[in-house]
Each structure stands twice: as structure tokens, then as C-alpha cells.
Design a protein around this motif. Structure first.
Motif, PDB file in Angstrom:
ATOM      1  N   CYS A   1       7.560  -0.290   3.556  1.00 48.38           N
ATOM      2  CA  CYS A   1       8.196  -1.630   3.728  1.00 48.38           C
ATOM      3  C   CYS A   1       8.695  -2.492   2.791  1.00 48.38           C
ATOM      4  O   CYS A   1       9.634  -3.410   2.876  1.00 48.38           O
TER       5      CYS A   1
ATOM      6  N   GLN B   1       0.941  -1.093   0.035  1.00 46.98           N
ATOM      7  CA  GLN B   1       0.009   0.092   0.013  1.00 46.98           C
ATOM      8  C   GLN B   1       0.910   1.177  -0.067  1.00 46.98           C
ATOM      9  O   GLN B   1       1.191   1.830  -1.189  1.00 46.98           O
ATOM     10  N   CYS B   2       1.369   1.658   1.292  1.00 42.90           N
ATOM     11  CA  CYS B   2       2.361   2.860   1.052  1.00 42.90           C
ATOM     12  C   CYS B   2       3.595   2.505   0.464  1.00 42.90           C
ATOM     13  O   CYS B   2       4.280   3.452  -0.078  1.00 42.90           O
ATOM     14  N   GLY B   3       3.867   1.340   0.629  1.00 45.23           N
ATOM     15  CA  GLY B   3       5.453   0.798  -0.008  1.00 45.23           C
ATOM     16  C   GLY B   3       6.558   1.287   0.718  1.00 45.23           C
ATOM     17  O   GLY B   3       7.788   0.942   0.104  1.00 45.23           O
TER      18      GLY B   3
ATOM     19  N   CYS C   1       5.040  -4.772   8.432  1.00 43.79           N
ATOM     20  CA  CYS C   1       4.196  -4.023   7.477  1.00 43.79           C
ATOM     21  C   CYS C   1       3.099  -3.390   8.026  1.00 43.79           C
ATOM     22  O   CYS C   1       2.311  -4.348   8.670  1.00 43.79           O
ATOM     23  N   ARG C   2       2.677  -2.241   8.025  1.00 47.93           N
ATOM     24  CA  ARG C   2       1.611  -1.762   9.003  1.00 47.93           C
ATOM     25  C   ARG C   2       0.308  -1.571   7.901  1.00 47.93           C
ATOM     26  O   ARG C   2      -0.910  -1.574   8.540  1.00 47.93           O
ATOM     27  N   CYS C   3       0.368  -1.792   6.691  1.00 45.45           N
ATOM     28  CA  CYS C   3      -0.704  -1.388   5.838  1.00 45.45           C
ATOM     29  C   CYS C   3      -1.407  -2.524   5.270  1.00 45.45           C
ATOM     30  O   CYS C   3      -2.530  -2.690   5.396  1.00 45.45           O
TER      31      CYS C   3
HETATM   32  S1  FES Z   1       2.860  -1.158   2.662  1.00 46.67           S
HETATM   33 FE1  FES Z   1       3.032   0.404   4.159  1.00 46.67          FE
HETATM   34  S2  FES Z   1       4.201  -0.690   5.647  1.00 46.67           S
HETATM   35 FE2  FES Z   1       3.893  -2.246   4.330  1.00 46.67          FE
END
Ligand code: FES
Ligand code: FES
Lengths: 1005, 170
Positions: B111, B107-109, B143-145
Motif C-alpha cells: 500500500c 510491513q509488506c509495503g 492498509c491491511r498490515c
Molecule cells: S503495509 Fe501491507 S498493506 Fe500496508
């Protein structure tokens, strides 16, 4: 382990799709992010001459700042400034807050600190390394005050006041009454009451805060780049603090962000701080937060204690509810707090048809990190109370919890439904969602597994949770906090504006900008789908740029990415903008194709007559006309092909005079069901099955929607079972690293089965609602209900750790059996604390007399104590030293005092002392005994040390390990000093004595 | 490992993604800072600087390491491989990257680069891992997302073991 997602859904790579919205199109964002070409805040180039800042933070939960001496730091080459509270007070005003209360917060502590980790000074230097070195030379003296950490204690009249001019730490109490709760309680067959306690936690985005600030003295303006997420209602708060109009506070937001989950709202005080530092130094200033700072002081959701009581009939129908919600915001109330306490206000009766409800909302301040937004904000706290209560009602009536849910659910025919507290639930079919979830044998399977487990004597339970998930907040909801009179005086607040702009260039290329901040959701992809649909193009034809520049882009106070506003809000604005442009193009094309605008359609990259598709022009050609031949445009048409869609739904009305408020525009529904088993030997909760049903209206991109749900689900599991910000009674923060604050890895996340149902919202043109927060709200309640069912207990505290399960099953923990460690000397009544105790022994190949001499020889001590730079004798057996110590990622210089006492020559002694430094402090004592052996001397030691400040936040595991290492180093050095030719002997015990010394060391953050 | 005096800056030379590069660094400089700030290779991310999150994972001589726990001097003379090396010169994603995209594994990329590098190392040694082995490697990353679901699916897809895994997990 997670499920293999998206069974049976084929992915679309898009060559042609007639309706793009609703299709699982792969993300446009991914290629760059997968190739290391993201442009996150810390990746962007900074102006030449940029300085780097390091924040010095308070080691105390509550203290007056007696003095700050920065002279030694300022004398270091490369150090430009040490900004303190006095500078900040001179150059800025306290941040505005939602309440009229004398609770003043600046971007640095002014005169007093109120939580561990509070910024006290900012060192600005040529590089980060230089700034961190210089920070260790800043001397800050504190006069400690008693701290109060427990919100129930904080509201007592005897509690220490955090803010001198308030009358109480309970700074706001509001009572609301809807319907006739008194009569309903009088008429009820029974009452069921319980108390729930939702803990503090955060969702810790992987990227920490980043700020780059510049100041332009020629016009007194600031320019700040930060990975801020909004809401932009905070922009006026920052501008006001800096005493400038909004036009002189330009905020720029980078194109990529490493996650936010609500937390990057709270970068805003640092944006102001860096702006002040840029003004003072005359140079751009950059600050990058590190992980320990982030955990200790960035943000947390508020902890909430809820007393909830239902008046019920014998059949389990809920006639009325009473809620008393006490929310702990930590040391300051930051804008826009207390959002979590009011964001769900209209939905305070959840998914149930309950006409009577009384609510008391309390805001309490304590000596802890200020609380703010985190994903789901307000929802997890509320639903833990309601859904636990529903499960309790079932237990008390000996009915199935699902039956209680069904008997109280809002009936499908009642939508749109106005709740008692004023929310307008736009659409829903809750009963069908539940039927689908429990159907197909899913519930029967859970019950079978429960029966089997219980027959075998194991603990197995089933839980449910119903959640109404709000999307797109009414910007007026927070004003419910004020009385109707106060609202009147302040002027009504309401609504929520969304904006997006579509532009078409001379070659017909389409670009989009919008009022959302990127956090990883995939807005770029979804916006391109929506706009491409309207213009008959493909997503790849649409360039979406989502960096925001407040000086140039359209934005409103509602801008940003939070409370699920994208799908009900900005996505609609983008569709409106695309339609506005399309209508213009249709007018132009109609003129050129000799037809009427009504007959024009957009498809396959062409603009053509519906009746005669051969009568067509390429899209780019039509667009080009507006640029190249404005004179040929239809009469009255403005030539520009840049249109901003502005969406401001009328349903978001201000609170009524009797405090009813439609807190959000859309209301989705989530129903969760799970089975858990508890391991009787490890006390671990294992989620055996989990099913989550979502009705978020129309889904714009199922791939992205499921991704949001998987992410929220994992965070819900984290809240239910793992994550908690723990402070001790004195306010020391005990979860300062990822070794202490447990973020689940893949191994901790169970599989989840996702189900969907679509009941479109009639209130937004796209029919879509928010869906990214629901599982943060539902999972903690659902898992808690299952655990309550498994263990047949009433009170469940989150996170449900093995220690808590153990306490539930075996009663409160007994003190550990007396061990050698327990013999360690009693701790002085230390003010703060994480305690370390230990003992061990070490063999040295030298006689007791030699060892004794070495220990009492200051010159030798200096070379023996790890990290010691200076050692002065201040008394017969008293020393003052400077040592550099590090535990894990925390490293710093400390002033140490050491005294030896109770010395029995060549046999035993006691060592006591303390360490103080910018990273914290430690004090303690220990004993050391020397025993002759065949090969030399055995040293037996034990110690007890209390550690406070940043070091304490590093957590037990690291501190224990660090203490062991430091002690071993000490003895090895001692041994080497006595036997330079001999390799260091092995250590016999796990810990050291000198650690009293070291203890401080231990504290050697 | 080369010895450099604490107070001195030294020129560190490494082979970064096949190219000889060098820059000055103090002995205490972390490899993650050296890559990002001295060499401008910002694809490698820093999420904790204490060895837990895995964001900063790069390959040194082909083996995955945490660059936040490695000093720049330790990489002297070695081959360092980062996420920037994975896609083709024309920008085309490699199979692992494409599988991440197909399975919405990011998602945010933030990690993601570290996870890609861990699996680049791991799949090189073990091209057809079981789901359990994949989970084992992934458990070294936070990974938090995503909740991790897509990442496991992506690695299963690229390693051709997806069908087997689905059979196994039923
Ligand atoms: S994609 Fe956002 S922390 Fe893994
Ligand atoms: S940054 Fe290296 S492991 Fe987290």
C-alpha cells in the motif's frame, strides 16, 4: 485513530549494539519497499512468449454444467486455449484431503459447480485484455440445483447433497472426552450455556494472487512461480494432483509479497490450474487475480457455530466444559483443512485450569466459497465462545467477570502446564499480566467512565478477554481428526521442522536463507540480528535472501509462514546454523592464533582470543582460510562454510491413543481490556479505550513485534465491527467489492495501549514465542463482551454493526413504510437474488404518441438502449438483444430478452425480461406510464429486478448507482433521438423503468 | 483530452519522473497498467482496480490521482510522478520515506507507494498538518498490515508536528 506508537522507546539505527536480538532495529526491508523497488510477483519479468489467463467463474451456487461451447472464443485472434473441467480431469487428479471422504476437487469445476465464483474455465490468450474479451464469448449452460447455505440446514438429511457420494454434508463428526465431564456436571451447583456464531471473513491482503507456470515437455516437469505462503505440506498435494514426483513440480516464491495473513495458502489450486494451462498451450501462462475475484472466491475463514456449556460452582469455578463446534468449510475441504477446528484442540480450555472437557467437532459443507487459513485460524472462533461464556457466568452469578477469570486462571506455579486435551503450556504468568493491565488506575478509569456514562443515560460497557496464543504448529495436530485406529493405519504424524542456512563466502561476507515466505513481517531484519549476534557482526553485514526455490533450497512440509512459526521455529534454526558456522570458524582461528577453540570469541568484526584480545584476526580472513586453504583446516573439519540449522523440537509428539495432543510448541498469553460506548442514535459502537497485554516470551525486535500487534489489532477490530462475507439464502455472494466489504480505514481503528511482559519459553533456545495472531483472537471476544455489558444482552452476533445493535435495542427491524418503491411489481419467484427496486420519472419534450412510437420501434430501441450491439425482434413485442454493461469494475456482454405487454396505446405498458452472461444474470419487470404535460410527456416508471452471479456480488450501492445511470442514459438517448437539437433534459426521479431491461442492465456486471 | 479511436493503438507520451517516455496503448488501457506493464514502472501497485484502496495513487501535474481510474490517454503530455522519484539518485531516502522507516509505517509495503504519493501531494500544499488532517488524507487508503498507527506517526514526524500532536492528543 491509532495511537502514536512506541512511546518512550528509542530506536536503534545500529552502529554497535552488544546484543542485537531484542533491540528495536529498523527494518532492512524498508528502503527498497519505500522506493518502489520491491519485487512482488507481478513485477517480475516473465519468459518471452508468456500467455495470460482469465478465469470464468460460476454465477450459480449449485448447478450441473450442461455444456461449454468455447468455439467462438477460440476463433478470436490471440486466443490459445479455453481450458475446461474435462481437460483438468484428463490431466490431473483431485486434490488430496485430510479426510477419507468422497469430496473431490480439481482446479476447475468438473461437471458440477458448488459455489458462486467457482472456476469453470480458463481462457488463455496473448494478453489479459484479449482473454477477458474472449471469455465473454464462451457459452456455458447450467442446470441449476437447489443450494444450501446455512450449515445448520446443510446437515439435515433433507438437505441437497453437495457431493453425491457422501451420506451427509456433515462429513466428519468426532467426539472427545477428557477427564470426567459427566461427574463434574452432576456435582455442579449450576450450568451456564450459550451459543456463539463466528462469521465468515478474510483479511484480504492488498496484493491479490499471482501465478506464472511453465511446462517442460522434455521431462514432463512443471515450474511455478506464485506468491504462495505455505505450509509446504501443500506441495505434495499439488504434485500428486499433477501426477508428478515433487522434483518435477518446482515452486518458486518471489522475494516480496503484498501481505498474506493465511490467505495466500489458497492460491494453490490456481498454481495447478496454470500448470495445466501451460502444458496444454506449450507456453508459459500467467494469471493475476483481480480484487473482485479475490473477494468472491479466494479464501475465507470458516464460520463456526459453537454450543458451549460450563458446569460451575457457586463461586464461579468452572469444573467442566462441553463444546459442540460446527464448522462450515464451504463447498470443498481443501488441504490442510479442517485446520482451524483442530489447531487449537490442545488449548480448548483456553487460559483456564479446567480438568474436564468434552468436545464434539463437526465439519459441514455448504454451497459457499471453500474456507481455509486466515490469521489466528481457529482462535477467534474458540475464544469468542469461551470468553463470552465467562462473561455470561459472571452475569448469572452477579459477580465481576474479572473475578471469574481470576478464579479459573491457570496458576503461575503450575507451569509448565498440561491441559486436559494434551497441550503443554510452556510458560506463563497470567495473573501477573492481568494485574499489570488493570493496574496503574487503568481499570479504575474505565469504571469511572462507565459510571459517568450510565449516570447520563448512555450505553457504556467494559469487556475482557484472555487468550492463549499458540506458536509453531505440531504437524500432527490435524491427525486428531482421525480415530486412533485410523491414525495407526496411516502412520503417526507429528513434529515440525525448521531450517535456515548460513553461508560465508571467500571474502567473509555472510548470507542467510530460510524456510519462511516473506509477507511483510520483517524476517530479513530479525534473521540478520540473530546471525550477526552469533558472529560478532552487524545486521548490515548479513545478506538475507528469502525467496524460495523448492528445487534448490532446504525445506520441509512445515515450511512457510503461518501459525507464528517464525520466532519459535525458523529463528532458532538460524541461530543453530550460525553457531555451527561459528564453531568451525573458531576451530580454524584457534589453530592460527595458537589457542583453543574455547578461548575464541567473535566481536566487532574480529575473531580473537578471549584471554588476549590483541591476539586477533579479521573475520573475513578466518573465513577465507576455509575457501583458499582448505588443506590447512584442523583435522577432520569439512571445508565448507555453509551450514543448515535444523530444529525439530521433541515436545511436538503425535496424538496419544486417548486423543490428547500438544498442538503447538509455544503458548503465549494475551489479555485485553476495553471500554465501548454505543451511540443511541446511530447505533454505532465506539471503542473508547483499549489495552492489550502480551506475553510472548522473549521479544526479538520490539519495533517489529509492536507492528505485528498493531496489525492484528486492526484486523481484530475489523472482525468485531465491520467485515463479513455475506451470501444470501441462494448462495449469491454479496460482498464483491471494497465498497461492500468494509475494510476499516484509519478512521475506524481506535487507539490501543500496548503492554508487554516477558516469560521466556523454556522450550526454545531463544525463549521467544509467536505474537502476531493473538489480537485477531482476542479483540472480537473482548469487544463483544463490552457490548454485552453495555446493553445487558446475552447474544451478540459479529460483526457488531449498527443494524445489529439496532435490532438488539429496538427489536427486530420493522418493514419499511410503504413507499412508491414498494408498489413496484411483485418479483417472480426468482431463484437467486439481490433485489433492486426503484421508481422515478423523466420528462421528454415530445408528445406521448411520438414517445410511444419510439419505444416500439426496434431500430430506435437499438440505438437507445445503452450498450446495445444487436437487437432482433422475435415476436410482436419480443426482442432478443446483445448488450455490454458495466457496474463499477465489473463489465461484460449479456444476452438480453425483452418483452412488452399490457400495452395501452400511448399510455402505459409493462416490460419484462432477463439478462444472462458470463458475469451473472438478472430478470425482472417494470411498468411505464406516459402522461402528457405542457412541454411534452412525463414518463413514470417503477421496476423490480433480481440479480444473481458475479454482478450480485458488486453490491447494492454500486448496483443502485449503476441502475440510475443506465436508466438516465436510456431516457436521455430516447429524448435526444426525438429532439436531436435539444440538450438532454434532466431526470426527475432516481431510477428508470426500462431498467427492467436495464434491470438486466443493472445486472450488467 | 486527446481522442483516439476505440480500435486503434496510439503512442502515448508522458513525462515520467522528469523523463520523456512513450509507449503504445489502446484507448482502454488504464494508466496503472500503462505505467507498470508498458513503461516498467512497477513501483505503483494495483490493489483493487475500483478506486477504493489507493495503492495506485500517482501524481499527475502534481496532484494525486488514482491511476486505476485514469486512462493512459488522459495522461498524454502530462507530468506523472511515481514513488520511484522520491529517493535520491544515490538511493538515499527522502524525509517522508525515512520517517516511514523510523516509525515502522510499512510491513509488506504494497500500500505504501500510494500513501507516499498522497502525502507528497498533501504535504506540498500543507506542510504542517494537524493529526486530524493527516487521518483525513490517510482515510483514502487501505492498509491491511500496519493498523495505520505507524503511518500517522511517520507523517507527524516528517511534518514537524509530532510534538504538537502529542500535546493535543493527551
Ligand atoms: S503495509 Fe501491507 S498493506 Fe500496508
Ligand atoms: S488500485 Fe486504484 S484505488 Fe485500488
Amino acid at each position: 485513530m491509532p495511537a502514536t506508537p512506541r512511546r518512550g522507546r528509542s530506536l536503534v539505527t545500529v552502529s554497535s549494539v552488544s546484543q542485537l536480538s531484542g533491540a528495536p532495529i529498523l527494518r532492512k526491508e524498508d528502503a527498497a519497499l519505500l522506493s518502489g523497488r520491491g519485487r512482488y510477483a507481478d513485477d517480475l519479468p516473465v519468459p518471452a512468449g508468456t500467455l495470460h489467463a482469465h478465469v470464468i467463474r460460476s454465477p450459480h451456487a449449485h448447478a450441473d454444467i450442461a455444456s461449454i461451447d468455447a468455439s467462438r472464443a477460440l476463433a478470436q485472434p490471440g486466443v490459445w486455449a479455453v481450458v475446461t473441467g474435462a481437460d483438468v480431469k484428463a490431466l490431473s487428479d483431485p486434490f488430496l484431503i485430510a479426510l477419507k471422504a468422497p469430496v473431490h476437487q480439481w482446479s476447475l469445476a468438473v461437471e458440477r459447480v458448488r459455489y458462486v465464483g467457482e472456476p469453470v474455465a480458463l481462457v488463455v490468450a496473448d494478453s489479459r485484455y484479449v482473454a477477458e474479451d474472449a471469455a465473454e464469448l464462451v457459452r456455458i449452460e447450467y442446470a441449476e440445483r437447489p443450494a444450501v447455505v446455512d450449515p445448520l440446514k446443510a446437515r439435515k438429511s433433507t438437505a441437497p447433497l453437495l457431493h453425491a457420494d457422501t451420506k451427509s454434508n456433515e462429513i466428519s463428526v468426532r467426539q472427545f472426552s477428557y477427564g470426567d465431564t459427566g461427574a463434574a456436571f452432576a456435582a455442579a451447583d449450576a450450568r451456564v450455556r450459550m451459543v456463539t456464531d463466528y462469521p465468515r471473513l478474510s483479511f484480504t491482503p492488498m496484493e491479490c494472487y499471482v501465478v506464472v507456470a511453465q511446462y517442460k515437455p522434455t521431462d514432463g516437469s512443471y515450474d511455478v512461480l506464485a506468491n504462495f505462503q505455505g505450509p509446504f505440506s501443500t506441495h505434495p498435494v499439488m504434485a500428486k494432483a499433477l501426477r508428478v514426483p515433487g522434483t518435477k513440480f518446482r515452486v518458486r516464491i518471489p522475494p516480496d509479497s503484498g501481505g498474506s495473513f493465511g490467505i495466500k495458502l489458497s492460491v494453490f489450486p490456481y498454481m495447478v490450474l496454470a500448470a495445466i494451462a501451460a502444458r496444454i498451450t506449450g507456453r508459459p501462462v500467467k494469471w493475476v487475480e483481480d480484487r473482485i475475484e479475490h473477494l468472491v472466491a479466494a479464501s475465507t475463514g470458516p464460520n463456526r457455530i459453537t454450543e458451549i456449556e460450563a458446569a460451575i460452582t457457586r463461586e464461579g469455578r468452572i469444573l467442566a466444559l462441553k463444546l459442540d463446534q460446527l464448522e462450515d468449510y464451504g463447498a470443498y475441504l481443501r488441504a490442510p483443512m479442517p485446520g482451524p477446528l483442530y489447531r487449537m484442540h490442545g488449548s480448548v480450555t483456553g487460559a483456564y485450569d479446567i480438568p474436564n472437557v468434552d468436545v464434539t467437532n463437526r465439519v459441514v459443507l455448504t454451497n459457499k466459497m471453500p474456507a481455509s487459513l486466515i490469521r489466528g485460524f481457529g482462535g477467534p472462533q474458540l475464544y469468542l465462545a469461551i470468553e463470552r461464556l465467562v462473561q455470561r457466568i459472571a452475569c448469572e452469578l452477579k459477580l465481576d467477570p474479572l473475578e471469574i477469570i481470576r478464579r479459573n486462571l491457570i496458576p503461575t506455579e503450575k507451569f509448565p502446564y498440561r491441559t486436559a486435551a494434551g497441550a503443554l503450556y510452556d510458560s506463563g504468568d497470567y495473573a501477573r499480566a492481568i494485574d499489570t493491565t488493570v493496574g496503574d488506575g487503568r481499570l479504575a478509569e474505565l469504571k469511572r467512565r462507565r459510571d459517568e456514562a450510565r449516570a447520563a443515560g448512555r450505553y457504556y460497557g467494559i469487556g475482557f478477554a484472555c487468550v492463549v496464543e499458540p506458536g509453531m504448529s505440531n504437524m500432527g495436530y490435524l491427525s486428531t481428526l482421525l480415530t486412533a485406529d485410523a491414525r495407526e493405519r496411516a502412520g503417526p504424524k507429528n513434529g515440525a521442522v525448521s531450517m535456515a542456512t548460513v553461508n560465508i563466502d571467500p571474502l567473509g561476507a555472510v548470507s542467510v536463507t530460510a524456510d519462511v515466505t516473506v509477507q511483510g513481517q520483517g524476517h530479513e531484519t530479525v534473521l540478520s540480528q540473530i546471525v550477526a549476534d552469533e558472529l560478532g557482526l552487524l545486521p548490515d553485514d548479513i545478506a538475507v535472501t528469502l525467496e524460495i526455490d523448492t528445487a534448490k533450497d532446504p525445506w520441509s512440509i512445515a515450511a512457510g509462514t503461518y501459525s507464528c512459526r517464525f520466532t519459535p521455529g525458523t529463528a532458532v534454526a538460524a541461530q543453530m546454523a550460525a553457531r555451527q558456522v561459528r564453531d568451525k570458524l573458531a576451530g580454524i582461528a584457534a589453530k592460527q592464533l595458537n589457542t583453543l577453540p574455547d578461548d575464541i570469541e567473535f566481536a566487532g568484526g574480529a575473531v580473537r582470543s578471549r584471554r588476549n584480545p590483541d591476539n586477533a584476526m579479521p573475520f573475513g580472513r578466518v573465513a577465507g582460510t576455509a575457501h583458499w586453504s582448505p588443506v590447512m583446516l584442523p583435522e577432520g573439519m569439512a571445508p565448507s562454510l555453509r551450514e543448515t540449522g535444523v530444529w525439530s523440537p521433541q515436545e511436538l509428539e503425535p496424538p496419544t491413543s486417548d486423543d490428547r495432543i500438544n498442538t503447538s510448541l509455544t503458548y503465549g498469553f494475551v489479555f485485553d481490556m476495553c471500554g465501548v460506548e454505543i451511540d443511541p442514535s446511530t447505533y454505532q459502537v465506539r471503542v473508547d479505550r483499549y489495552v492489550s497485554m502480551h506475553d510472548a516470551g522473549r521479544i526479538l525486535n520490539p519495533l517489529i513485534a509492536d507492528g505485528q500487534i498493531y496489525g492484528a489489532f486492526a484486523q481484530g477490530i475489523a472482525a468485531a465491527l465491520y467485515e463479513e462475507f455475506v451470501s444470501d439464502d441462494n448462495g449469491n455472494f454479496l460482498a464483491g467489492t471494497f465498497a461492500d466489504y468494509l475494510v476499516p480505514t484509519v478512521s475506524e481503528i481506535p487507539k490501543v495501549e500496548l503492554l508487554h511482559q516477558e516469560t521466556p519459553s523454556p522450550l526454545t533456545p531463544l525463549g521467544a514465542k509467536g505474537l502476531a495472531e493473538g489480537n485477531c483472537m482476542s479483540v472480537p471476544a473482548c469487544v463483544a463482551n463490552a457490548v454485552a455489558d453495555a446493553l445487558d444482552v446475552k447474544d451478540i452476533s459479529l460483526p457488531i454493526t449498527p443494524r445489529r445493535i439496532h435490532a438488539l435495542l429496538e427489536g427486530a427491524e420493522r418493514p419499511p413504510p410503504a413507499t412508491a418503491a414498494a408498489r413496484a411489481p411483485e418479483l417472480a419467484p426468482a431463484k437467486d437474488g439481490r433485489n433492486l427496486r426503484g421508481q422515478g420519472s423523466f420528462e421528454i419534450a415530445a408528445s406521448p404518441a411520438e414517445v410511444w412510437r419510439a419505444l416500439l420501434d426496434p431500430e430506435r430501441l437499438k440505438t437507445t438502449i445503452p450498450g446495445c450491439h444487436e437487437l432482433q425482434q422475435t415476436g410482436a413485442h419480443d426482442y432478443r438483444a446483445q448488450v455490454s454493461l458495466g457496474v463499477g469494475p465489473v463489465r461484460g456482454k449479456f444476452d438480453a430478452t425483452v418483452s412488452l405487454s399490457d400495452l395501452v396505446e400511448e399510455q402505459s405498458g409493462r416490460i419484462g425480461g432477463g439478462l444472462t452472461g458470463p458475469l451473472g444474470e438478472a430478470s425482472g419487470s417494470g411498468t411505464l406510464r406516459l402522461t402528457p404535460t405542457e412541454t411534452g410527456t412525463r414518463l413514470d416508471y417503477d421496476y423490480a429486478v433480481t440479480i444473481g452471479g458475479k454482478v450480485a456480488a458488486v453490491g447494492g450501492r454500486m448496483l443502485d448507482g449503476a441502475a440510475a445511470i443506465i436508466i438516465r442514459q436510456f431516457f436521455e438517448r430516447l429524448s435526444r433521438g426525438l429532439n436531436p437539437q435539444v440538450a438532454a433534459p434532466g431526470e426527475a426521479g432516481p431510477r428508470v423503468w426500462l431498467r427492467a431491461l436495464r434491470a438486466k442492465l443493472g445486472g450488467r456486471p | 483530452m486527446r481522442r483516439v479511436d476505440r480500435s486503434q493503438r496510439a503512442t502515448i507520451s508522458i513525462t515520467l519522473n522528469g523523463r520523456q517516455v512513450s509507449a503504445e496503448a489502446e484507448p482502454r488501457m488504464l494508466l496503472s497498467d500503462f505505467l507498470r506493464h508498458s513503461l516498467g514502472a512497477t513501483g505503483t501497485h494495483v490493489g483493487c482496480e475500483h478506486g477504493v484502496c489507493g495503492c495506485c495513487t500517482v501524481l499527475i501535474d502534481g496532484a494525486a490521482v488514482r491511476s486505476c481510474l485514469t486512462l493512459a490517454v488522459q495522461a498524454e503530455g502530462k507530468a506523472v510522478t511515481t514513488v520511484e522519484s522520491l529517493a535520491g539518485a544515490d538511493g538515499r531516502l527522502n524525509a517522508l520515506q525515512q520517517a516511514f522507516k523510523n516509525n515502522h509505517a510499512l510491513q509488506c509495503g504494497f500500500c505504501t507507494p500510494g500513501i507516499l504519493m498522497s502525502f507528497t501531494d498533501f504535504l506540498g500544499r500543507n506542510p504542517t498538518p494537524s493529526e486530524a488532517e493527516i487521518v483525513e488524507v490517510l482515510s483514502g487508503h487501505l492498509c491491511r498490515c500496519t493498523g495505520y498507527a505507524g503511518i500517522v506517526a511517520a507523517v507527524l514526524e516528517v511534518s514537524g508536528s509530532k510534538d504538537n500532536a502529542e500535546k493535543r492528543s493527551v
